[in-house]
Design an enzyme around this catalytic site. Structure first.
Site, PDB file in Angstrom:
ATOM      1  CD  GLU A 258      51.459  45.118  62.458  1.00  0.00           C
ATOM      2  OE1 GLU A 258      51.437  46.298  62.788  1.00  0.00           O
ATOM      3  OE2 GLU A 258      51.902  44.713  61.351  1.00  0.00           O
TER       4      GLU A 258
ATOM      5  CD  GLU B 266      47.094  46.412  58.889  1.00  0.00           C
ATOM      6  OE1 GLU B 266      46.786  47.455  59.510  1.00  0.00           O
ATOM      7  OE2 GLU B 266      47.873  46.403  57.931  1.00  0.00           O
TER       8      GLU B 266
ATOM      9  CG  ASP C 143      54.644  49.447  58.018  1.00  0.00           C
ATOM     10  OD1 ASP C 143      54.028  49.359  59.094  1.00  0.00           O
ATOM     11  OD2 ASP C 143      54.119  49.867  56.964  1.00  0.00           O
TER      12      ASP C 143
ATOM     13  CG  ASP D  64      48.411  52.503  58.909  1.00  0.00           C
ATOM     14  OD1 ASP D  64      49.439  53.154  59.147  1.00  0.00           O
ATOM     15  OD2 ASP D  64      48.418  51.452  58.240  1.00  0.00           O
TER      16      ASP D  64
ATOM     17  CD  GLU E 115      55.262  55.636  53.062  1.00  0.00           C
ATOM     18  OE1 GLU E 115      55.355  54.827  53.993  1.00  0.00           O
ATOM     19  OE2 GLU E 115      54.192  56.126  52.693  1.00  0.00           O
TER      20      GLU E 115
ATOM     21  NE  ARG F 137      50.054  48.840  50.211  1.00  0.00           N
ATOM     22  CZ  ARG F 137      49.602  47.599  50.450  1.00  0.00           C
ATOM     23  NH1 ARG F 137      48.445  47.205  49.916  1.00  0.00           N
ATOM     24  NH2 ARG F 137      50.273  46.760  51.218  1.00  0.00           N
TER      25      ARG F 137
END
Length: 671
Positions: free
Chosen positions: A395, A139, A392, A459, A274, A287
């Site tokens: 990471e 992130e 998405d 983001d 989404e 979320r």
């Protein structure tokens, strides 16, 4: 590549460029051992290293094109390198290494005024000179400026604040103004240290398999060489050329809201929802429910609505990531089939994503990959009618996970985004939809280029901040573009809204007008949609956005030439000014403006409250201001009026697209 014996050492050249200078009192290679400490919290990593040994390999025994490095003439070699290649391309290949080595440092010769660029997608600094850049996908953090209040608050909230070097997409590749590029072939944690004037130091927590070098007489040619090395990107689908991708996450009401955009005159290519999988509310904000199938209670009759939308020339896009919520329907299916990574107790590894836990689909298992490609992307997404999605994350691979193929997760962590891109690309290919379905990613590493058709900048905060706001997406596009990523875009208006930081109408307008001069326009409602202004909440704001989409659409004939050029040469759509004006020294300092192809120069307004803006125009050309038609000599700063909707944009006099650009002025200029 050739070696010259000198003074009990050697010099290594790529053509006329000195790459390595080794002397007994100044070795070019150090090796050793270290003990790392790595803690992950929701994709944010705290990394420390206790170096237990760092020793210079002062003796070099040369035999033809082999170099054996040891601590002294009497000692056994700890590292053996083979030198390959010619004056245009070569490699330092490490063919033997002491098994005890897990730390590696290599010093590359530098020149006092040399500039270096690349490092994957860097958001804060385009010119890497003078700083150290750890290369570890994570992130990027909230704020990314340790002096800011937002970053301070984010650090207090679970270590979520970032720093200038944090990035979703690192890559151990740089380009030098000495007209060479260097790539480190490793997935280990690594770092580029450019803080010395006489050398650049590469650090890696494993001996790389090779250090690759590429030379070219011009930087433009060098970018094309890296494109050839890392692979051709899949093409953008033709339907994307119809207009902006409208991001809404409001359940079935998203379709009604889309009509407002269309009625306002927006050029639209797709509706992106989404939340097609449903939602859950958390302290971070709204979320998604991470179970990758249509949520019929949230979107009743979605398949029919998608088909009806497609009949009108508008596609539907969704969202997916490589994790499965434990309370979803796909998690038990994947767990029963053995498709999820384990912990050291042999149980399914669970990752805390912020008030809900998920399993990790194990992409080192061919069976798990095949299951996700067919069962999830194939059946639940492509067969259902989706034309694309945000792919998405990537990471988050923990470093203590147990993978099915026995891979060291420390070495797999950086590779994980590339495996994730491969899964998406294969799923699309399996349905014969390469070049038709579009997925976009924020995470990346070496090799993601050949699989992922479109990057997005991750983001950003919903503001004009220097290290996490609007201006950072320009730097991200330029740095990623140099290492083989031709297509880049961002969330219009930013994404992260925390600690009372919310969007302003001015931010939305400035972001949209910049996005009109990028390969893809896409909106996003952000992590807290109800607290942040949206385009369709204000007739004035929606009118500004609609106009920006029509400008973008008017430039599609030009964009098509950039897409064709990217497919042939790898040159990105958004380019640093020096790529075509490398004899103009001023261009090397600029990271807040870009060339959109060869013929447009875009200098977005990225500070609040500005109604005029100063842009530097490269020397050797005359530049026409897009909105006024006034012509300016290059090689100097030019101040122009920059009212809302008219970002500073100039076109190169004599361009083959002059008629198109002048047509944009006649149709859209407000004065």
């Amino acid at each position: 590549m050739h070696i010259v014996d000198v003074d009990d050492g050697f010099d290594l050249y790529l053509g006329e460029r000195l790459i390595l200078r080794h002397r007994p009192d100044r070795p070019c290679i150090y090796v050793g051992r270290g003990e790392p400490r790595i803690a992950m919290y929701r994709g944010n990593f705290e990394i420390e290293d206790h170096v237990e040994e760092r020793v210079g390999l002062r003796h070099a025994a040369i035999a033809g094109r082999l170099i054996a490095f040891s601590t002294s003439p009497e000692a056994k070699p700890r590292l053996v390198a083979a030198i390959e290649g010619d004056a245009d391309a070569g490699a330092i290949v490490f063919v033997e290494a002491d098994a005890a080595i897990d730390r590696f440092w290599l010093r590359i010769e530098a020149e006092p005024f040399e500039r270096v660029y690349g490092g994957g997608e860097q958001m804060s600094y385009f010119d890497l000179s003078g700083r150290k850049f750890p290369l570890w996908t994570s992130e990027p953090g909230v704020g990314r400026d340790k002096k800011s209040e937002i970053t301070f608050q984010a650090d207090k909230m679970g270590g979520a604040g970032g720093d200038y070097w944090h990035t979703n997409y690192p890559q151990p590749t740089w380009l030098s103004t000495r007209r060479y590029a260097l790539h480190v072939e490793t997935t280990a944690y690594s770092a580029f240290d450019f803080r010395r004037r006489t050398f650049h130091e590469i650090e890696a927590w494993a001996v790389p398999s090779r250090i690759e070098l590429f030379g070219a007489p011009r930087l433009e040619t060098l970018v094309s060489r890296l494109f050839e090395r890392f692979g051709r990107q899949p093409p953008l689908p033709d339907w994307v050329m119809n207009g902006a991708i409208i991001g809404l996450k409001d359940g079935a009401n998203s379709f009604a809201r889309l009509e407002k955009y269309l009625e306002a005159g927006c050029a639209v290519s797709a509706l992106w929802c989404e939340d097609w999988v449903g939602i859950r509310d958390t302290s971070f904000g709204r979320r998604l429910f991470w179970d990758w199938r249509a949520n019929e209670s949230w979107y009743p009759g979605l398949a029919d609505a998608i088909a009806a939308l497609k009949d009108r020339g508008v596609r539907f896009m969704g969202y997916v990531n490589p994790y499965l919520a434990v309370d979803g329907t796909l998690f038990p299916e994947a767990e029963a089939a053995g498709h999820l990574a384990k912990n050291h107790a042999g149980e399914t590894y669970r990752v805390d994503f912020g008030e809900f836990d998920c399993g990790v689909v194990d992409f080192t298992s061919p069976g798990a990959c095949a299951w996700f490609e067919e069962r999830v992307i194939g059946q639940e997404m492509l067969d259902f009618g989706l034309s694309g999605w945000m792919a998405d994350f990537g990471e988050y691979l923990p470093v203590d996970v147990v993978l099915s193929d026995g891979s060291d997760p420390m070495l797999m962590h950086n590779a994980w985004p590339v495996l994730w891109a491969e899964v998406n690309a294969r799923a699309v290919e399996n349905r014969g939809m390469t070049g038709e379905a579009l997925f976009f990613m924020r995470a990346g590493f070496t090799g993601v280029q050949r699989h992922c058709p479109l990057l997005w900048a991750g983001d950003q905060s919903v503001d004009f901040s220097r290290h996490d706001g609007l201006v950072t997406v320009i730097c991200g596009a330029l740095s990623a573009g140099l290492v083989g990523n031709a297509y880049h875009h961002s969330d219009i208006g930013g994404y992260t809204s925390l600690f009372g930081n919310v969007r302003t109408a001015e931010l939305m307008i400035r972001w949209a007008e910049m996005a009109a001069f990028t390969p893809v326009m896409r909106t996003h409602e952000g992590n807290r949609p109800r607290e942040n202004i949206q385009f369709d909440e204000s007739p004035e704001l929606l009118a500004h956005f609609a106009r920006a989409t029509r400008i973008w659409k008017a430039l599609v004939p030009y964009l098509r030439t950039l897409v064709a050029e990217a497919g042939e040469t790898g040159l990105p759509c958004q380019r640093p000014l020096f790529l075509h004006y490398e004899d103009d020294a001023r261009t090397y300092d600029i990271q807040d403006a870009y060339l959109y192809g060869r013929d447009l120069l875009v200098a977005p307004v990225w500070r609040a409250g500005e109604r005029s803006w100063t842009a530097y125009l490269p020397a050797g050309e005359r530049w026409v201001h897009l909105w006024s038609g006034e012509t300016h000599e290059g090689g100097r700063d030019v101040e122009v009026s920059a009212p809302f909707g008219e970002p500073p944009v100039f076109w190169r006099e004599g361009s083959a697209h002059a008629e198109l650009f002048d047509g944009v002025r006649r149709e859209f200029a407000t004065h």
